[in-house]
Design a protein around this motif. Structure first.
Motif, short mmCIF file in Angstrom:
data_model
loop_
_atom_site.label_atom_id
_atom_site.label_comp_id
_atom_site.label_asym_id
_atom_site.label_seq_id
_atom_site.Cartn_x
_atom_site.Cartn_y
_atom_site.Cartn_z
N GLU A 49 0.85 -1.18 0.00
CA GLU A 49 0.00 0.00 0.00
C GLU A 49 0.89 1.23 0.00
O GLU A 49 1.94 1.25 0.63
N ASP A 107 -8.77 10.22 2.24
CA ASP A 107 -7.56 9.48 2.55
C ASP A 107 -7.04 8.88 1.25
O ASP A 107 -7.71 8.06 0.64
N THR A 136 0.57 5.57 0.48
CA THR A 136 -0.31 6.65 0.90
C THR A 136 0.17 7.91 0.21
O THR A 136 1.31 8.31 0.37
N TRP A 137 -0.69 8.52 -0.58
CA TRP A 137 -0.29 9.71 -1.31
C TRP A 137 -0.93 10.98 -0.78
O TRP A 137 -0.58 12.08 -1.19
N PHE A 141 -2.95 12.54 3.06
CA PHE A 141 -3.64 12.37 4.33
C PHE A 141 -4.82 13.32 4.46
O PHE A 141 -5.64 13.19 5.33
N ARG A 185 -4.97 6.52 -0.61
CA ARG A 185 -4.16 5.31 -0.57
C ARG A 185 -4.43 4.48 -1.82
O ARG A 185 -5.52 4.50 -2.37
#
Length: 81
Positions: A63, A72, A65-66, A68, A74
């Motif tokens: 995964e 969200d 995460t790009w 926050f 991801r």
């Protein structure tokens, strides 16, 4: 390098706002460059900015995460040769 885009990704991507799509595409460029480095040298590190990690109970699936900030941001991927 080849990749496969799943139908579920396409529908998720369409739900992003235009500005979220721009942020995702920027992260995707970083991700693709990292994949190209990894293909040449599997010991090369993944970009810390994408916070890559393995997905719990899903061997071989990772995964990134790009974003926050809502939503969200991801995405999951699997490295296949």
């Amino acid at each position: 390098m080849k990749y496969v885009v799943l139908h579920s990704f396409k529908s998720d991507y369409k739900r992003l706002s235009p500005s979220e799509q721009v942020r995702f595409k920027a992260a995707l460029r970083v991700f693709i460059e990292a994949c190209e480095r990894y293909a040449v040298d599997p010991s090369s590190a993944w970009p810390a900015s994408l916070r890559p990690k393995g997905v719990e109970n899903a061997p071989g699936v990772l995964e990134m995460t790009w974003s926050f900030s809502g939503p969200d941001g991801r995405a999951t991927f699997a490295w296949i040769q």
